[in-house]
Design an enzyme around this catalytic site. Sequence first.
Site, PDB file in Angstrom:
ATOM      1  N   PHE A 193       0.868  -1.180   0.000  1.00 48.42           N
ATOM      2  CA  PHE A 193       0.000   0.000   0.000  1.00 48.42           C
ATOM      3  C   PHE A 193       0.902   1.226   0.000  1.00 48.42           C
ATOM      4  CE2 PHE A 193      -2.440   3.485   1.716  1.00 48.42           C
ATOM      5  CZ  PHE A 193      -3.420   3.527   0.735  1.00 48.42           C
ATOM      6  N   ARG A 208      -5.530   3.603  -9.624  1.00 47.22           N
ATOM      7  CA  ARG A 208      -4.680   2.718  -8.834  1.00 47.22           C
ATOM      8  C   ARG A 208      -3.944   1.829  -9.839  1.00 47.22           C
ATOM      9  NH1 ARG A 208      -4.501   4.386  -3.253  1.00 47.22           N
ATOM     10  NH2 ARG A 208      -3.331   5.807  -4.544  1.00 47.22           N
ATOM     11  N   PHE A 212       0.977  10.304  -7.189  1.00 46.17           N
ATOM     12  CA  PHE A 212      -0.420  10.308  -7.640  1.00 46.17           C
ATOM     13  C   PHE A 212      -1.229  11.439  -7.024  1.00 46.17           C
ATOM     14  CE2 PHE A 212      -1.916   8.497  -3.677  1.00 46.17           C
ATOM     15  CZ  PHE A 212      -0.796   7.799  -3.214  1.00 46.17           C
TER      16      PHE A 212
END
Length: 471
Positions: free
Chosen positions: A124, A382, A449
């Site tokens: 993650f 993602r 991101f």
Amino acid sequence: MKRRTAEPYKIKSVEPVAMLSYEERKQSLQQAGYNTFLIDSKDVYIDLLTDSGTTAMSDAQWGALMTGDEAYAGSKSWRKLEEAVRDVYGFQYVLPTHQGRGAENILSQLKIKKGDVVPGNMYFTTTRAHQELNGATFVDIIIDEAHDPTIEHPFKGNVDLIKLQKVIDEVGAENIPYVCLAVTVNLAGGQPVSMQNMKLVYDLCKIHDIDVMLDATRCVENAYFIKEREAGYANRSIAAILKEMMSYADGCTMSGKKDCLVNIGGFLAMNDEELYIRSRELVVVYEGMPSYGGMAGRDMEAMAIGIRESIDDHYIEHRIGQVRHLGEQLIDAGIPVVKPIGGHAVFLDARAFLPHLRQEEFPAQALAAALYLDSGVRSMERGIVSAGRNKTTGQHNTPNLELVRLTIPRRVYTNNHMDVVVDSIVDLYKKRASICGLKMDYEPPTLRFFNARFSPLSENGELMSETNRTS
Ligand code: PLI
């Protein structure tokens, strides 16, 4: 006929949402550099960017805010939170943090030495960032099936024990500070880990004297899947399943902003007293006194209640059911999504949705931008953008999964909202060939991101064909 069920709550307060025109959404998207993170919330119709901190609190939680004890030290509200964590999760020692990454920071600083390896069931973003900042390398030990969006597997978040054993053999147990086990696995599509797998991982780690630290962020959702899919658990309560899950770990980090049903907060929990004492020292440095850790007393009141509400069997059944309500309609319409539908979100498979785009043209980023343009629905990339660059080579990491996440906030939207999202995606799928790729105009050095900016690669500067555009 199968009887339908409805939301297990009544709506007591409402927040109007924006319904912008196509031209207004286009302008907002351009201003945001085609990055949905940079769109103002006031311009969003249905916000599926994240399930993090976007929960609607219950009347009991709102009521409890007034009783928050804002004492700098020894807050009564902290004691309630500590008790809730001990009761529901079963860990002995608890430290509050401002959110999940605060706990990740402390755990990584204390456990990792330079050159270590942290095995985990898929990375993650913030978790890996803290591991790397402290000099470790993350190694993915999730089963291969997790990297293929088309494979149906009931526990796609499982650890591949052969991969784990191989890492131990190669680097030595003394260089593995802990195994990081996420339940559920966010970037695999909200996929769960089975109880059997958790137990096997724990047993293997104990043979080698390695700790297992859970990323418990969505552990209640994981517990629901165990109840539903694993033999022997159908008649057990979510509370009992959750307790058993936690018994196969030495501690956990928690982002309270998800399954604890609050808008801010987190904690670090463990059974090792020595680790607790050392962690307490760092909480003081980074978060605040160990009796508030970056949270207001009222936040801790709300979280103590949210933790208990989250294990209500009706709540969690509806929660997973709503995600499925969205996902199964998309599957029925032939839209490529990650299967099976996971716990907190539906993930569009952008490679299959936009097969004409190369991964370097950021298909998932382009699809998320196109969805916003079409209907004002905000989702999240993602894929290659989130995966960042390889520390050593400087090249893009190129994950197999190139996904758009439609993340459902808890207790916020009705199934009618989900139906609106389905309509938009089905329309987009019809005109998918007209959606072009993006180029990255600005790339931040870490966690790119969040703030990266893009522009369309088409000759006319448009992201997609404007025929059949929505109003
Ligand atoms: O956003 P934080 O700092 O409270 O928690 C970080 C975090 C840790 N683990 C996992 C599995 C997460 O999903 C997570 C945060 N997730 C976000 C923000 C998300 O949008 O999924």
